[in-house]
Scaffold this motif. Structure first.
Motif, short mmCIF file in Angstrom:
data_model
loop_
_atom_site.label_atom_id
_atom_site.label_comp_id
_atom_site.label_asym_id
_atom_site.label_seq_id
_atom_site.Cartn_x
_atom_site.Cartn_y
_atom_site.Cartn_z
N ALA A 166 -10.28 -4.14 5.62
CA ALA A 166 -10.62 -2.75 5.96
C ALA A 166 -9.42 -1.84 5.70
N GLU A 167 -8.23 -2.31 6.04
CA GLU A 167 -7.01 -1.52 5.84
C GLU A 167 -6.75 -1.25 4.36
N ASP A 168 -6.89 -2.28 3.52
CA ASP A 168 -6.70 -2.11 2.08
C ASP A 168 -7.75 -1.17 1.50
N GLY A 169 -9.00 -1.34 1.90
CA GLY A 169 -10.07 -0.48 1.42
C GLY A 169 -9.86 0.97 1.80
N ASP A 170 -9.39 1.21 3.02
CA ASP A 170 -9.10 2.57 3.48
C ASP A 170 -7.99 3.20 2.65
N LEU A 171 -6.96 2.44 2.37
CA LEU A 171 -5.84 2.96 1.59
C LEU A 171 -6.26 3.28 0.15
N ILE A 172 -7.05 2.40 -0.44
CA ILE A 172 -7.55 2.63 -1.80
C ILE A 172 -8.43 3.89 -1.82
N THR A 173 -9.30 4.03 -0.83
CA THR A 173 -10.18 5.20 -0.75
C THR A 173 -9.38 6.48 -0.66
N LYS A 174 -8.33 6.48 0.14
CA LYS A 174 -7.49 7.68 0.28
C LYS A 174 -6.78 8.00 -1.04
N ALA A 175 -6.34 7.00 -1.76
CA ALA A 175 -5.71 7.23 -3.07
C ALA A 175 -6.73 7.79 -4.05
N GLU A 176 -7.96 7.29 -4.02
CA GLU A 176 -9.02 7.79 -4.90
C GLU A 176 -9.36 9.25 -4.59
N GLU A 204 0.52 5.81 10.31
CA GLU A 204 0.29 7.05 9.55
C GLU A 204 0.09 6.73 8.08
N THR A 205 -0.73 7.54 7.42
CA THR A 205 -0.94 7.42 5.99
C THR A 205 -0.63 8.75 5.33
N ALA A 221 -1.57 6.31 -2.04
CA ALA A 221 -1.63 6.41 -0.58
C ALA A 221 -0.64 5.41 -0.01
N LEU A 222 0.11 5.85 0.99
CA LEU A 222 1.17 5.03 1.59
C LEU A 222 0.90 4.86 3.08
N LEU A 223 0.84 3.62 3.52
CA LEU A 223 0.68 3.30 4.94
C LEU A 223 2.04 3.01 5.53
N LEU A 224 2.36 3.68 6.63
CA LEU A 224 3.61 3.45 7.33
C LEU A 224 3.39 2.50 8.50
N TYR A 237 7.81 12.22 0.08
CA TYR A 237 7.28 13.03 1.18
C TYR A 237 7.33 12.26 2.50
N ALA A 238 6.86 11.02 2.46
CA ALA A 238 6.84 10.21 3.68
C ALA A 238 8.25 9.97 4.22
N MET A 239 9.17 9.62 3.34
CA MET A 239 10.53 9.32 3.80
C MET A 239 11.29 10.59 4.17
N GLY A 240 10.91 11.73 3.60
CA GLY A 240 11.51 13.00 3.99
C GLY A 240 11.06 13.43 5.37
N ASN A 241 9.84 13.04 5.75
CA ASN A 241 9.27 13.44 7.03
C ASN A 241 9.33 12.35 8.10
N ARG A 242 9.37 11.11 7.69
CA ARG A 242 9.45 9.97 8.62
C ARG A 242 10.52 9.00 8.11
N PRO A 243 11.78 9.45 8.07
CA PRO A 243 12.84 8.66 7.43
C PRO A 243 13.14 7.32 8.09
N ASN A 244 12.72 7.13 9.31
CA ASN A 244 13.01 5.88 10.01
C ASN A 244 11.78 5.02 10.25
N VAL A 245 10.67 5.36 9.58
CA VAL A 245 9.44 4.59 9.73
C VAL A 245 9.19 3.82 8.44
N ARG A 246 9.10 2.51 8.57
CA ARG A 246 9.01 1.62 7.41
C ARG A 246 7.68 1.77 6.66
N PRO A 247 7.74 1.92 5.32
CA PRO A 247 6.52 1.87 4.52
C PRO A 247 6.03 0.42 4.44
#
Length: 160
Positions: free
Chosen positions: A21-31, A56-57, A49-52, A81-91
């Motif tokens: 479900a997680e992979d499908g959600d991420l693919i859908t968001k990228a589409e 957060e995505t 699409a990047l999951l942290l 964008y993600a690392m600029g806004n959430r620099p300490n949250v692992r992708p």
């Protein structure tokens, strides 16, 4: 005596019936952001699409400009964008989809060399691989467990 350095790389292939479900959600968001790419020169649209780790995505797409090929790939845009806004949250996972503007069908795509090195930088920073999901026209996810599967001789590996 000559020494040989050999590295084995592989991708896992998941048909849609086996997507998590997680992979499908991420693919859908990228589409969903694919068609919004600004690609008037190449007409090659890429969505990412990047999951942290915190759940957060973030999403982005490729952005070209008139001094083509200068521009920003979807993968680097979303990571920046993600690392600029959430620099300490692992992708954790990065999903990528692509197609030519005139085609209905998706194209199989992997990150370019610059994007691969960028992914590598964040793997080094966080000390953990980033799963990379790439959707192909058969609606299969090609999954790399980390950038080492796409860039086995990374810039930081020159002395290993």
């Amino acid at each position: 005596m000559t020494k040989k350095i050999e590295i084995k790389v592989s991708l896992q292939v998941f048909p849609k019936s086996e997507w998590t479900a997680e992979d499908g959600d991420l693919i859908t968001k990228a589409e969903q952001v694919l068609e919004n790419a600004h690609a008037p020169y190449s007409n090659f649209l890429v969505g990412a699409a990047l999951l942290l780790e915190n759940g957060e995505t973030f999403v982005a797409n490729n952005q070209e400009n008139v001094s083509f090929p200068v521009g920003v790939c979807a993968e680097r845009a979303v990571l920046s964008y993600a690392m600029g806004n959430r620099p300490n949250v692992r992708p954790v996972k990065l999903a990528i989809v692509a197609k030519r503007r005139q085609d209905a069908q998706l194209a199989t795509v992997t990150p370019c060399g610059l994007c691969r090195q960028t992914i590598n930088e964040y793997e080094i920073k966080f000390g953990h691989p980033i799963e990379i999901l790439m959707l192909n026209p058969a609606q299969e996810i090609l999954k790399a467990s980390g950038i080492d599967q796409l860039l086995p001789f990374r810039f930081n590996d020159l002395n290993s």
